[in-house]
Design an enzyme around this catalytic site. Structure first.
Site, PDB file in Angstrom:
ATOM      1  N   SER A  43     -13.184   4.603   4.143  1.00 33.90           N
ATOM      2  CA  SER A  43     -12.618   5.347   5.274  1.00 33.90           C
ATOM      3  C   SER A  43     -13.208   6.755   5.269  1.00 33.90           C
ATOM      4  CB  SER A  43     -11.100   5.426   5.103  1.00 33.90           C
ATOM      5  OG  SER A  43     -10.535   6.360   5.983  1.00 33.90           O
ATOM      6  N   TYR A  72      -3.226   7.359   0.523  1.00 37.81           N
ATOM      7  CA  TYR A  72      -4.352   6.623   1.115  1.00 37.81           C
ATOM      8  C   TYR A  72      -5.693   7.252   0.705  1.00 37.81           C
ATOM      9  CZ  TYR A  72      -6.994   4.217   4.834  1.00 37.81           C
ATOM     10  OH  TYR A  72      -7.897   3.447   5.544  1.00 37.81           O
TER      11      TYR A  72
HETATM   12  N1  LIG Z   1      -7.450   0.804  11.157  1.00 37.18           N
HETATM   13  C1  LIG Z   1      -8.011   1.974  10.925  1.00 37.18           C
HETATM   14  O1  LIG Z   1      -7.877   2.929  11.719  1.00 37.18           O
HETATM   15  C2  LIG Z   1      -8.869   2.169   9.702  1.00 37.18           C
HETATM   16  C3  LIG Z   1      -9.627   3.351   9.602  1.00 37.18           C
HETATM   17  C4  LIG Z   1     -10.454   3.527   8.483  1.00 37.18           C
HETATM   18  C5  LIG Z   1     -10.506   2.548   7.509  1.00 37.18           C
HETATM   19  N2  LIG Z   1      -9.738   1.413   7.638  1.00 37.18           N
HETATM   20  C6  LIG Z   1      -9.817   0.408   6.571  1.00 37.18           C
HETATM   21  O2  LIG Z   1     -10.323  -0.789   7.151  1.00 37.18           O
HETATM   22  C7  LIG Z   1      -9.790  -1.912   6.434  1.00 37.18           C
HETATM   23  C8  LIG Z   1      -9.188  -2.896   7.430  1.00 37.18           C
HETATM   24  O3  LIG Z   1      -8.146  -2.244   8.126  1.00 37.18           O
HETATM   25  P1  LIG Z   1      -7.464  -2.923   9.397  1.00 37.18           P
HETATM   26  O4  LIG Z   1      -7.121  -1.821  10.326  1.00 37.18           O
HETATM   27  O5  LIG Z   1      -8.283  -4.057   9.835  1.00 37.18           O
HETATM   28  O6  LIG Z   1      -6.085  -3.422   8.720  1.00 37.18           O
HETATM   29  P2  LIG Z   1      -5.088  -4.635   9.110  1.00 37.18           P
HETATM   30  O7  LIG Z   1      -5.317  -5.103  10.493  1.00 37.18           O
HETATM   31  O8  LIG Z   1      -3.737  -4.158   8.716  1.00 37.18           O
HETATM   32  O9  LIG Z   1      -5.555  -5.799   8.112  1.00 37.18           O
HETATM   33  C9  LIG Z   1      -5.393  -5.669   6.727  1.00 37.18           C
HETATM   34  C10 LIG Z   1      -5.741  -6.994   6.103  1.00 37.18           C
HETATM   35  O10 LIG Z   1      -5.636  -6.864   4.671  1.00 37.18           O
HETATM   36  C11 LIG Z   1      -4.820  -7.932   4.172  1.00 37.18           C
HETATM   37  N3  LIG Z   1      -4.185  -7.461   2.935  1.00 37.18           N
HETATM   38  C12 LIG Z   1      -3.394  -6.372   2.765  1.00 37.18           C
HETATM   39  N4  LIG Z   1      -2.972  -6.312   1.493  1.00 37.18           N
HETATM   40  C13 LIG Z   1      -3.521  -7.379   0.848  1.00 37.18           C
HETATM   41  C14 LIG Z   1      -3.448  -7.874  -0.479  1.00 37.18           C
HETATM   42  N5  LIG Z   1      -2.729  -7.252  -1.439  1.00 37.18           N
HETATM   43  N6  LIG Z   1      -4.125  -9.011  -0.799  1.00 37.18           N
HETATM   44  C15 LIG Z   1      -4.870  -9.654   0.147  1.00 37.18           C
HETATM   45  N7  LIG Z   1      -4.977  -9.237   1.425  1.00 37.18           N
HETATM   46  C16 LIG Z   1      -4.299  -8.118   1.759  1.00 37.18           C
HETATM   47  C17 LIG Z   1      -3.847  -8.232   5.316  1.00 37.18           C
HETATM   48  O11 LIG Z   1      -3.281  -9.533   5.253  1.00 37.18           O
HETATM   49  P3  LIG Z   1      -1.867  -9.822   4.478  1.00 37.18           P
HETATM   50  O12 LIG Z   1      -0.953  -8.679   4.784  1.00 37.18           O
HETATM   51  O13 LIG Z   1      -1.424 -11.146   4.999  1.00 37.18           O
HETATM   52  O14 LIG Z   1      -2.227  -9.896   3.028  1.00 37.18           O
HETATM   53  C18 LIG Z   1      -4.814  -8.148   6.490  1.00 37.18           C
HETATM   54  O15 LIG Z   1      -5.563  -9.331   6.593  1.00 37.18           O
HETATM   55  C19 LIG Z   1      -8.787  -1.354   5.433  1.00 37.18           C
HETATM   56  O16 LIG Z   1      -9.371  -1.271   4.165  1.00 37.18           O
HETATM   57  C20 LIG Z   1      -8.485   0.026   5.976  1.00 37.18           C
HETATM   58  O17 LIG Z   1      -8.072   0.913   4.965  1.00 37.18           O
HETATM   59  C21 LIG Z   1      -8.937   1.207   8.706  1.00 37.18           C
END
Ligand SMILES: NC(=O)c1ccc[n+]([C@@H]2O[C@H](COP(=O)([O-])OP(=O)(O)OC[C@H]3O[C@@H](n4cnc5c(N)ncnc54)[C@H](OP(=O)(O)O)[C@@H]3O)[C@@H](O)[C@H]2O)c1
Length: 269
Positions: free
Chosen positions: A139, A152
């Site tokens: 991130s 975070y």
């Molecule tokens: N969204 C943003 O604005 C943003 C910005 C910068 C970086 N990011 C990064 O991008 C990545 C994806 O984010 P996203 O926005 O796509 O998030 P999201 O839609 O909330 O998806 C998160 C995914 O991670 C899985 N997960 C969470 N905890 C887990 C665990 N302990 N074991 C296995 N799976 C797990 C969730 O499934 P389950 O809950 O079913 O396990 C889900 O499939 C993350 O690393 C996030 O930090 C996001």
């Protein structure tokens, strides 16, 4: 580049992980999706079938080393040894430092840092054999501090350190490593963030307007194809990261100004 490759995506049931999976199956890859919730995994599998691909799904917790180590032999048996591991699983907990419990910090570090570490440990022997790739989704919060993101940013800074160091160790073995640093984009993670986030976090973070997830997928895949180590999707986000890395004092000054404005407004009302 992705045609015929076996790609494992943690966090593949939602958000960026799922969006990348959809694009990769269209390009001829076989994808294995890892997440905890089976229903969400089933729904993701159906979405991938809708775009004409096939997904293999595995319910596992990346923060549990035994669980994730036990998952990889199943993947290898079903689709073959992975060529690429994409670590997208992650969680976000926003709030004032004194309101976040130590347990929350542990939960975030266990998922965002140890979750990636555990997955790499489990996948690395296969990735080395295939001279493959590791893609870590960090991130902008791994490059600069952000108000409300003490837990975070701690996890993402640690992930950046792991990724930068691991790159040196696996490069001689023919393994490429990519570090993806997005800013805020539309996904289930951020869907309800505006209802609960601190106003200071909103003021600082949304200096870069929230991106569309498709732009994140496009720039991430383009970065992998070009063999870039640090991939920062989106022009404004790239400028911010450039500023944070090369002019940190100016970055802090701009953030201080935005946060101070919220503080002053709150005290004038
Ligand atoms: N969204 C943003 O604005 C943003 C910005 C910068 C970086 N990011 C990064 O991008 C990545 C994806 O984010 P996203 O926005 O796509 O998030 P999201 O839609 O909330 O998806 C998160 C995914 O991670 C899985 N997960 C969470 N905890 C887990 C665990 N302990 N074991 C296995 N799976 C797990 C969730 O499934 P389950 O809950 O079913 O396990 C889900 O499939 C993350 O690393 C996030 O930090 C996001």
């Amino acid at each position: 580049m992705f045609e015929g490759k076996n790609i494992v995506i943690t966090g593949g049931s939602s958000g960026l992980g799922l969006a990348i999976a959809k694009e990769l199956v269209v390009r001829g890859a076989a994808v294995a999706l890892i997440a905890r919730n089976r229903e969400k995994l089933e729904a993701a599998k159906a979405e991938i079938e809708k775009v004409g691909g096939k997904a293999y799904i595995y319910s596992s917790d990346v923060s549990n080393i035994e669980a994730i180590t036990g998952t990889f032999p199943k993947i290898v048996a079903e689709i073959g040894a992975p060529d690429i591991l994409i670590n997208s699983a992650g969680i976000l907990r926003e709030g004032y430092f004194d309101k976040l419990s130590v347990e929350t910090f542990r939960e975030v570090i266990e998922t965002n840092y140890f979750g990636v570490l555990n997955s790499i440990k489990a996948a690395l022997p296969f990735i080395i054999k295939n001279r493959g790739r590791i893609v870590n989704i960090a991130s902008v919060g791994g490059m600069m501090g952000v108000f409300g993101y003490t837990s975070y940013c701690s996890s993402k800074f640690a992930l950046v350190g792991l990724t930068e160091s691991l790159r040196y160790e696996v490069k001689p073995l023919g393994v490429k490593v990519h570090l993806v640093c997005p800013s805020e984009f539309d996904s289930p993670m951020t869907e309800h963030l505006n209802d609960t986030r601190t106003p200071e976090n909103k003021a600082q973070t949304l200096t870069i307007p929230r991106y569309d997830i498709d732009a994140m997928v496009r720039d991430t895949i383009k970065g992998i194809e070009k063999g870039k180590f640090i991939i920062v999707p989106g022009l404004l986000c790239r400028l911010t990261v450039f500023g944070a890395r090369h002019f940190p004092a100016i970055t802090r000054m701009v953030s201080d100004f935005k946060i101070r404005r919220v503080f002053v407004n709150r005290h004038l009302l």
